[in-house]
Write an enzyme that holds these catalytic residues in place. Structure first.
Site, PDB file in Angstrom:
ATOM      1  N   SER A 152      40.572 -42.492  12.490  1.00  0.00           N
ATOM      2  CA  SER A 152      40.310 -43.425  11.301  1.00  0.00           C
ATOM      3  C   SER A 152      41.544 -44.398  11.158  1.00  0.00           C
ATOM      4  O   SER A 152      42.454 -43.984  11.149  1.00  0.00           O
ATOM      5  CB  SER A 152      39.676 -42.656  10.122  1.00  0.00           C
ATOM      6  OG  SER A 152      39.490 -43.558   9.137  1.00  0.00           O
ATOM      7  N   TYR A 165      40.703 -36.450   3.147  1.00  0.00           N
ATOM      8  CA  TYR A 165      40.393 -37.264   4.518  1.00  0.00           C
ATOM      9  C   TYR A 165      41.462 -37.664   5.173  1.00  0.00           C
ATOM     10  O   TYR A 165      41.711 -37.784   6.251  1.00  0.00           O
ATOM     11  CB  TYR A 165      39.020 -38.474   3.970  1.00  0.00           C
ATOM     12  CG  TYR A 165      38.466 -38.966   5.254  1.00  0.00           C
ATOM     13  CD1 TYR A 165      37.419 -38.460   6.079  1.00  0.00           C
ATOM     14  CD2 TYR A 165      38.900 -40.179   5.567  1.00  0.00           C
ATOM     15  CE1 TYR A 165      36.815 -38.955   6.990  1.00  0.00           C
ATOM     16  CE2 TYR A 165      38.451 -40.783   6.858  1.00  0.00           C
ATOM     17  CZ  TYR A 165      37.366 -40.174   7.493  1.00  0.00           C
ATOM     18  OH  TYR A 165      36.944 -41.064   8.617  1.00  0.00           O
TER      19      TYR A 165
HETATM   20  C1  BGC Z   1      35.466 -43.745   6.523  1.00  0.00           C
HETATM   21  C2  BGC Z   1      34.322 -44.672   6.270  1.00  0.00           C
HETATM   22  C3  BGC Z   1      35.185 -46.026   5.624  1.00  0.00           C
HETATM   23  C4  BGC Z   1      36.265 -46.400   6.682  1.00  0.00           C
HETATM   24  C5  BGC Z   1      37.122 -47.786   5.970  1.00  0.00           C
HETATM   25  C6  BGC Z   1      36.160 -44.381   7.703  1.00  0.00           C
HETATM   26  O1  BGC Z   1      37.172 -43.461   8.298  1.00  0.00           O
HETATM   27  O2  BGC Z   1      34.706 -42.589   7.306  1.00  0.00           O
HETATM   28  O3  BGC Z   1      33.649 -44.020   5.184  1.00  0.00           O
HETATM   29  O4  BGC Z   1      34.443 -46.928   5.439  1.00  0.00           O
HETATM   30  O5  BGC Z   1      37.159 -45.307   7.112  1.00  0.00           O
HETATM   31  O6  BGC Z   1      37.804 -47.296   4.915  1.00  0.00           O
END
Ligand code: BGC
Length: 266
Positions: A152, A165
């Protein structure tokens, strides 16, 4: 040059919805036989498998929790018993359990780390063991196996209210690069993709109207991403066209990781 994954076998975790679903569909369209892993959503996983088979492709859906060592081993076993081998792993499964830091429970922390980070460890390790014990097919792929981690933008962008996360994705970065350093000489390619804001069925509502406008301030390229934007990159990373790409994270974020706040500030 055309991309083909004919006669290669791909396992995609968390593929009953969102990015995993799009990756499975795109890998199958490129010719791979696909194993669609799901955790609890059996129906959409089975119907994706049927859709792929109806188009002349090969696909099965297999249940399994990526944070369970036994279930991950079973996933690989099911893959090999259906299609004879494994060539491509897309370690995609991931979840969010958001809370402000002071309110984040240990359960919120543990569930995100165990799926997003431990799950990627278990799947990559099981795939590597399978790559090692099967015969390479250099006529199909110069690499003896390919692992693609779903990361991500939050592997580099800190994210208040989502520390579990962001920590998991920061972990995925060094997990991926350390594995890549360790197994490269076996011609096993290991990379990651790092999506930004991608509209999927799950978050479509939070990316509409005013919320979308606000989000677009964070995206220099001026649009929210689609799952296909990520799936196309995954197909390329799985293919011969990227054979010299190893240990890299490909950001698919419309520039979200370019610190867009600095554009008009300083
Ligand atoms: C998340 C999303 C988020 C994006 C940008 C991703 O890794 O799962 O929920 O919108 O990052 O912030």
């Amino acid at each position: 040059m055309q991309i083909t994954l004919d006669r290669q076998v791909a396992l995609i975790t968390g593929a009953s919805s969102g990015l995993g679903y799009a990756c499975a569909e795109a890998l199958a369209a490129a010719g791979a036989a696909v194993v669609i892993n799901y955790h609890s959503q059996k129906d959409p996983a089975e119907s994706l498998a049927e859709k792929i088979r109806a188009r002349g492709g090969q696909a099965i859906a297999v249940a399994g929790d990526v944070s369970s060592e036994a279930e991950v081993d079973n996933l690989i076993k099911s893959t090999v018993s259906a299609f004879g081998r494994l060539d491509i792993l897309v370690a995609n499964s991931g979840l969010q359990k958001d809370a402000s830091f002071a309110d984040m429970t240990l359960a919120d922390w543990n569930s995100v780390i165990s799926v997003n980070l431990t799950g990627q460890f278990l799947c990559a390790r099981a795939a590597l063991r399978q790559f090692r014990q099967q015969q390479a097919k250099p006529e199909l792929s110069r690499a003896a196996g390919k692992i693609i981690h779903m990361s991500s933008v939050h592997q580099v962008i800190p994210w208040a209210g989502h520390v579990n996360y962001a920590a998991s994705k920061g972990g995925v970065d060094l997990l991926m690069r350390s594995i890549a350093q360790e197994v490269g000489e076996e011609r096993i390619r290991v990379n990651a993709v790092a999506p930004g804001a991608i509209k999927t069925a799950i978050n479509a509502e939070t990316m509409q109207g005013d919320a979308e406008k606000k989000l677009l301030e964070l995206i220099p390229y001026g649009r929210v991403g689609a799952a296909e934007d990520v799936a196309n990159a995954v197909v390329w990373l799985a293919s011969e066209l990227s054979d010299y790409v190893h240990g890299t994270t490909l950001f698919i974020d419309g520039g979200m990781s370019l610190y867009p706040g600095f554009r008009n500030n300083g």
